[in-house]
Write a protein that holds these residues in place. Structure first.
Motif, mmCIF file in Angstrom:
data_model
loop_
_atom_site.group_PDB
_atom_site.id
_atom_site.type_symbol
_atom_site.label_atom_id
_atom_site.label_comp_id
_atom_site.label_asym_id
_atom_site.label_seq_id
_atom_site.Cartn_x
_atom_site.Cartn_y
_atom_site.Cartn_z
ATOM 1 N N CYS A 177 -50.195 16.029 123.751
ATOM 2 C CA CYS A 177 -50.115 16.828 122.916
ATOM 3 C C CYS A 177 -48.610 16.667 122.697
ATOM 4 O O CYS A 177 -47.601 16.592 123.717
ATOM 5 C CB CYS A 177 -50.249 17.954 123.970
ATOM 6 S SG CYS A 177 -49.766 19.303 122.827
ATOM 7 N N LEU A 178 -48.444 16.959 121.096
ATOM 8 C CA LEU A 178 -46.713 17.370 120.809
ATOM 9 C C LEU A 178 -46.196 18.279 120.839
ATOM 10 O O LEU A 178 -45.070 18.516 120.878
ATOM 11 C CB LEU A 178 -46.523 16.265 119.329
ATOM 12 C CG LEU A 178 -46.697 14.789 119.372
ATOM 13 C CD1 LEU A 178 -47.291 14.666 118.203
ATOM 14 C CD2 LEU A 178 -46.250 14.002 120.529
ATOM 15 N N ASN A 192 -50.173 22.390 115.190
ATOM 16 C CA ASN A 192 -50.655 22.494 114.151
ATOM 17 C C ASN A 192 -52.277 22.332 114.154
ATOM 18 O O ASN A 192 -52.989 23.471 113.302
ATOM 19 C CB ASN A 192 -50.947 20.118 114.238
ATOM 20 C CG ASN A 192 -50.176 19.912 112.443
ATOM 21 O OD1 ASN A 192 -49.289 20.453 112.951
ATOM 22 N ND2 ASN A 192 -50.281 18.559 112.538
ATOM 23 N N CYS A 193 -52.979 22.238 115.934
ATOM 24 C CA CYS A 193 -54.186 22.608 116.612
ATOM 25 C C CYS A 193 -54.124 24.651 115.978
ATOM 26 O O CYS A 193 -54.985 24.866 115.309
ATOM 27 C CB CYS A 193 -54.625 22.754 117.526
ATOM 28 S SG CYS A 193 -53.088 22.986 118.782
ATOM 29 N N PHE A 240 -48.242 27.267 121.435
ATOM 30 C CA PHE A 240 -47.590 26.312 121.269
ATOM 31 C C PHE A 240 -45.561 25.922 122.067
ATOM 32 O O PHE A 240 -45.353 25.055 121.700
ATOM 33 C CB PHE A 240 -48.369 25.051 120.680
ATOM 34 C CG PHE A 240 -49.471 24.337 121.028
ATOM 35 C CD1 PHE A 240 -49.669 23.364 122.670
ATOM 36 C CD2 PHE A 240 -50.437 25.374 120.263
ATOM 37 C CE1 PHE A 240 -50.940 23.263 122.622
ATOM 38 C CE2 PHE A 240 -52.037 24.643 121.033
ATOM 39 C CZ PHE A 240 -51.903 23.905 122.523
ATOM 40 N N TYR A 279 -51.386 24.068 126.591
ATOM 41 C CA TYR A 279 -52.362 23.486 125.952
ATOM 42 C C TYR A 279 -53.979 24.247 126.609
ATOM 43 O O TYR A 279 -54.736 24.534 126.415
ATOM 44 C CB TYR A 279 -52.616 22.033 125.840
ATOM 45 C CG TYR A 279 -54.333 21.623 125.228
ATOM 46 C CD1 TYR A 279 -53.779 21.048 124.325
ATOM 47 C CD2 TYR A 279 -55.338 21.320 126.377
ATOM 48 C CE1 TYR A 279 -55.670 20.673 123.631
ATOM 49 C CE2 TYR A 279 -56.042 21.274 125.736
ATOM 50 C CZ TYR A 279 -56.678 20.878 124.008
ATOM 51 O OH TYR A 279 -57.654 20.211 123.138
ATOM 52 N N PRO A 294 -52.261 15.457 115.052
ATOM 53 C CA PRO A 294 -51.176 14.214 114.710
ATOM 54 C C PRO A 294 -51.523 13.004 115.943
ATOM 55 O O PRO A 294 -51.621 11.884 115.304
ATOM 56 C CB PRO A 294 -50.140 14.315 115.124
ATOM 57 C CG PRO A 294 -49.958 15.949 115.135
ATOM 58 C CD PRO A 294 -50.880 16.274 114.845
ATOM 59 N N VAL A 295 -51.894 13.230 116.928
ATOM 60 C CA VAL A 295 -52.642 12.131 117.551
ATOM 61 C C VAL A 295 -53.657 12.516 118.336
ATOM 62 O O VAL A 295 -54.410 11.402 119.615
ATOM 63 C CB VAL A 295 -51.764 12.926 119.335
ATOM 64 C CG1 VAL A 295 -50.332 12.125 118.888
ATOM 65 C CG2 VAL A 295 -51.335 14.233 120.276
ATOM 66 N N ILE A 332 -55.492 14.662 119.914
ATOM 67 C CA ILE A 332 -56.741 15.358 120.366
ATOM 68 C C ILE A 332 -58.052 15.904 120.350
ATOM 69 O O ILE A 332 -57.620 17.048 119.708
ATOM 70 C CB ILE A 332 -55.719 16.838 121.311
ATOM 71 C CG1 ILE A 332 -54.390 15.466 121.994
ATOM 72 C CG2 ILE A 332 -56.656 16.837 122.239
ATOM 73 C CD1 ILE A 332 -52.979 15.871 122.364
HETATM 74 S S1 SF4 Z 1 -52.608 19.483 116.878
HETATM 75 FE FE1 SF4 Z 1 -52.568 18.304 118.882
HETATM 76 S S2 SF4 Z 1 -50.189 17.815 119.346
HETATM 77 FE FE2 SF4 Z 1 -50.481 19.226 117.777
HETATM 78 S S3 SF4 Z 1 -50.595 21.004 120.020
HETATM 79 FE FE3 SF4 Z 1 -52.404 21.074 118.935
HETATM 80 S S4 SF4 Z 1 -53.310 19.527 120.351
HETATM 81 FE FE4 SF4 Z 1 -50.761 19.416 120.562
#
Ligand code: SF4
Ligand SMILES: Cc1cc2nc3c(=O)[nH]c(=O)nc-3n(C[C@H](O)[C@H](O)[C@H](O)COP(=O)(O)OP(=O)(O)OC[C@H]3O[C@@H](n4cnc5c(N)ncnc54)[C@H](O)[C@@H]3O)c2cc1C
Ligand code: SF4
Ligand code: FES
Lengths: 378, 288
Positions: free
Chosen positions: A265-266, A270-271, A304, A324, A355-356, A358
């Motif tokens: 997780c960055l 975004n989520c 976040f 998270y 972006p990754v 998850i």
């Molecule tokens: S979008 Fe993905 S990387 Fe960004 S806070 Fe949410 S779980 Fe973490």
């Protein structure tokens, strides 16, 4: 015509529907293509809708693709949700001006905007009802949300093209809409026809339909609509086992898997920005340069960020794993305690726009899955 | 692209819970090096905001910011809105700079109350650490004013050094009473200090109250809350009769902004005062 009735309207009548809503003073907002994604914006005619477009969605992946069926609603949800309109990302909540020795209110009240949302997906309709529980509830009812929400006219659209990240069937929110809409559409498009079954949800919805060309829905029309939804149900890209999930998450505060998620997780948030049910916000107070006028804004915030939980001396949730954990535990467990429903409607946005990549369904399985309870506290 | 409008606040029938109401500063009194007590009164023609012990207000400094601060005054005198504040950052420092006659925005009171009404006939055990004495003081006022309604009254207070002791004169007055037991301890003594040294939780062991018929109220840092309740449990109290006041980041105070969450609880509306048994399971956990 009354709530509960179903009629059939031709594709061209949708333009008349938009016109009728605009005549009634609504700003019509719906899906449209911008910069390679389907977003919400003002739409004046069906030509503004993403006709003939569909989307490909996967963890961390979104792409538009042509689809020769020329459907107007042949795609799933994009990065926007109606939240943008009912709780704008940055909203003035109060203004004041300095007066001798102190300050006073300096408000320029205007009428609340009147939106007609065209193309509200079943999961989003469910998300609106979740939001109502939060923002219209006691004791902190939000007057701004209330005025926007009460004047909004909702045209829902059943889902015939779920995406690879959708799991509304697991969450009981789709692909067919539940209650709460003014008008509800099911698009029927094949070689032989392109029209809509239209369900009337409210009296004000009925009043709009009465002025439009329509015919009664025949059993064959309803069967065709049902077939679309059956087929969509079978094409969910994701699923989530909700049975016992809340309890498993509640037992998993100390699960080592959080540290594993933290490696990926960055903390970009975004989520939370794409989620239709997320409601966290911050309050920002500022002044103009001379310091005579002050403004209070409510701005979308994300759990976040490290500052989110800041108290003097340091933040409560400093590790990415704890943040998270906070997010997913809130969505799938503590939301039930707070509002009596899940905080997730299964729209899949957080999976697509991470972006990754998850995936809330995969992490829920890994953390709270029946088979993999290892590491969780008894 | 049209952006959803964000220009004007639409019509909303006041009182909108996010609008600060101007109150007038009556007095700013220094308590310790970094702590002061701010007394506010309603503007002429405005109504006081009655409050219960344990509740807090959101205090707004024009254009600077807004912070949650417990009410530390006498609940039987709601016309004086009293807050004791430690200057630690931008907004609390701006509050410290205020002068008599200035104005402060007030939203509130918010949150749950100390169980003073449920505690009739029982012993009262108050445990405070540092600035945590401020939210406890309304309980002291209430209990001493309605003294006959309660059993023994014990106040155990710990400060970092003798210079950090809040309300020193009042503490002396309360100590002088025959119907209240007041103990003050410091982490680090100075030469003049004649009182006890050590953590406040130690005082619990030999404090004269009846654990089978006592209600405890604790306010201070989280570690202190944890050890104080352990000590109280060791004396035989249950987590159902222990009440604690919690602190989290707060932006709205009305359950809408999400910042103050502690597990399933919104500290701003389900708290700040909690029955300890409700939140005890979350206490040993990291970063909740
Ligand atoms: S979008 Fe993905 S990387 Fe960004 S806070 Fe949410 S779980 Fe973490
Ligand atoms: C229910 C409640 C009651 C409180 N009662 C008192 C009191 O009686 N006396 C007192 O001195 N302090 C009290 N506090 C703590 C006080 O709110 C913070 O010290 C204050 O917010 C710091 O703000 P700042 O802008 O000066 O500091 P900064 O460090 O610049 O803070 C920046 C922002 O972080 C947030 N923040 C920082 N620290 C805290 C904190 N401890 N709690 C919540 N939010 C925080 C605020 O939003 C603040 O605006 C209380 C906190 C809560 C939650
Ligand atoms: S948590 Fe993810 S899938 Fe669930 S409603 Fe929010 S964005 Fe959609
Ligand atoms: S302070 Fe906003 S929800 Fe509690």
């Amino acid at each position: 015509m009354q709530p509960g009735d179903s009629v059939v309207i031709e594709r061209v009548v949708l333009d008349a529907l938009l016109a009728a809503l605009r005549e009634r003073g609504y700003e019509t907002v719906g899906p449209t293509v911008r910069e390679g994604a389907i977003v919400y914006d003002e739409i004046r005619a069906t030509s503004d809708l993403p006709a003939g477009w569909t989307d490909e969605q996967e963890g961390g992946h979104y792409r538009l693709r042509r689809d020769d069926r020329e459907a107007l609603f042949g795609y799933a949800v994009g990065p926007h949700s109606w939240r943008r309109y009912l709780e704008p990302p940055s909203l003035v909540r109060w203004r004041g001006r300095r007066v001798d020795g102190g300050f006073e209110d300096d408000l320029t009240p205007g009428p609340p905007p009147r939106y007609a949302f065209v193309g509200v997906r079943p999961c989003e309709l469910a998300a609106l009802l979740v939001k109502d529980r939060i923002l219209l509830g006691d004791p902190g009812a939000d007057p701004d949300y209330r005025s926007r929400r009460e004047s909004a006219f909702l045209v829902a659209v059943n889902c015939g093209s779920p995406a690879g990240t959708c799991f509304c069937v697991s969450m009981g929110t789709g692909p067919r809409f539940g209650p709460g809409f003014d008008l509800g559409l099911t698009e029927l498009v094949d070689d032989a026809r392109h029209d809509f079954v239209l369900q009337v949800g409210t009296a004000r919805g009925a009043a709009v339909v009465e002025g439009l060309p329509h015919r009664p829905a025949e059993p064959a029309d309803l069967t065709a609509a049902e077939a679309v939804l059956r087929e969509a149900e079978g094409r969910m890209g994701r699923s989530l086992e909700t049975e016992g999930l809340k309890e498993r998450l509640e037992r998993s505060y100390e699960n080592p898997h959080w540290d594993e998620v933290a490696k990926r997780c960055l903390s970009c948030g975004n989520c939370t920005m794409v989620c239709p049910t997320c409601f966290c916000s911050t309050v920002e107070d500022s002044t103009d340069l001379p310091g005579t006028r002050a403004e209070r804004r409510r701005i979308w915030d994300s759990c976040f960020s490290i500052e989110f939980s800041y108290v003097h001396g340091g933040s409560v949730r400093t590790s990415a794993g704890a943040r998270y954990r906070q997010w997913i535990t809130h969505k799938l467990a503590t939301w039930h305690d707070q509002f009596g429903v899940s905080g997730c409607v299964g729209c899949g946005r957080c999976i697509t726009w991470c972006p990754v990549g998850i995936d809330i369904t995969a992490e829920a399985r890994a953390i709270g899955g029946p088979a993999e309870a290892a590491g969780s506290r008894p | 692209m049209t952006t959803p409008d964000s220009g004007t606040a639409p019509v909303a029938a006041p009182p909108d819970p996010m609008w600060p109401e101007p109150f007038e500063v009556r007095q700013v009194a220094r308590e310790t090096g970094d702590t002061f007590t701010l007394t506010l009164v309603p503007k002429v023609g405005s109504q006081p905001h009655p409050f219960a012990p344990g509740q807090f207000n959101m205090l707004y400094v024009f254009g600077v910011g807004e912070v949650p601060i417990s009410i530390s005054g006498d609940p039987d005198r709601p016309e004086l809105l009293v807050h004791t504040i430690r200057a630690v950052g931008a907004t609390t420092r701006a509050l410290q700079k205020l002068k008599r006659g200035d104005q402060v925005g007030v939203r509130g009171p918010f949150g749950t109350r100390w169980p003073v009404d449920q505690a009739h006939g029982q012993d009262i055990v108050l445990v405070a650490g540092g600035i945590g004495l401020a939210p406890i003081r309304p309980v002291v006022y209430h209990v001493l004013r309605h003294r006959a309604l309660y059993g023994r009254v014990v106040l155990l207070y710990g400060a970092r050094t003798p210079h950090d002791i809040l309300y020193a004169r009042e503490l002396r007055d309360w100590r002088g009473r025959f119907d209240a037991e007041v103990e003050v301890t410091v982490d680090r003594a100075t030469i003049e200090w004649q009182g006890g040294v050590g953590v406040v939780t130690k005082l619990i062991q030999r404090s004269p109250f009846d654990p089978s018929s006592a209600v405890a109220m604790i306010c201070g840092p989280e570690v202190m809350i944890r050890f104080a309740s352990l000590a109280l449990e060791k004396r035989g109290m249950t987590t159902a009769s222990i009440h604690v006041s919690m602190e989290r980041n707060m932006k709205c105070a009305v359950g809408l902004c999400g910042h103050c969450q502690l597990g399933p609880h919104f500290v701003c509306k389900d708290g700040p005062v909690f029955r300890y048994e409700r939140i005890e399971p979350l206490f040993g956990l990291r970063e909740v």
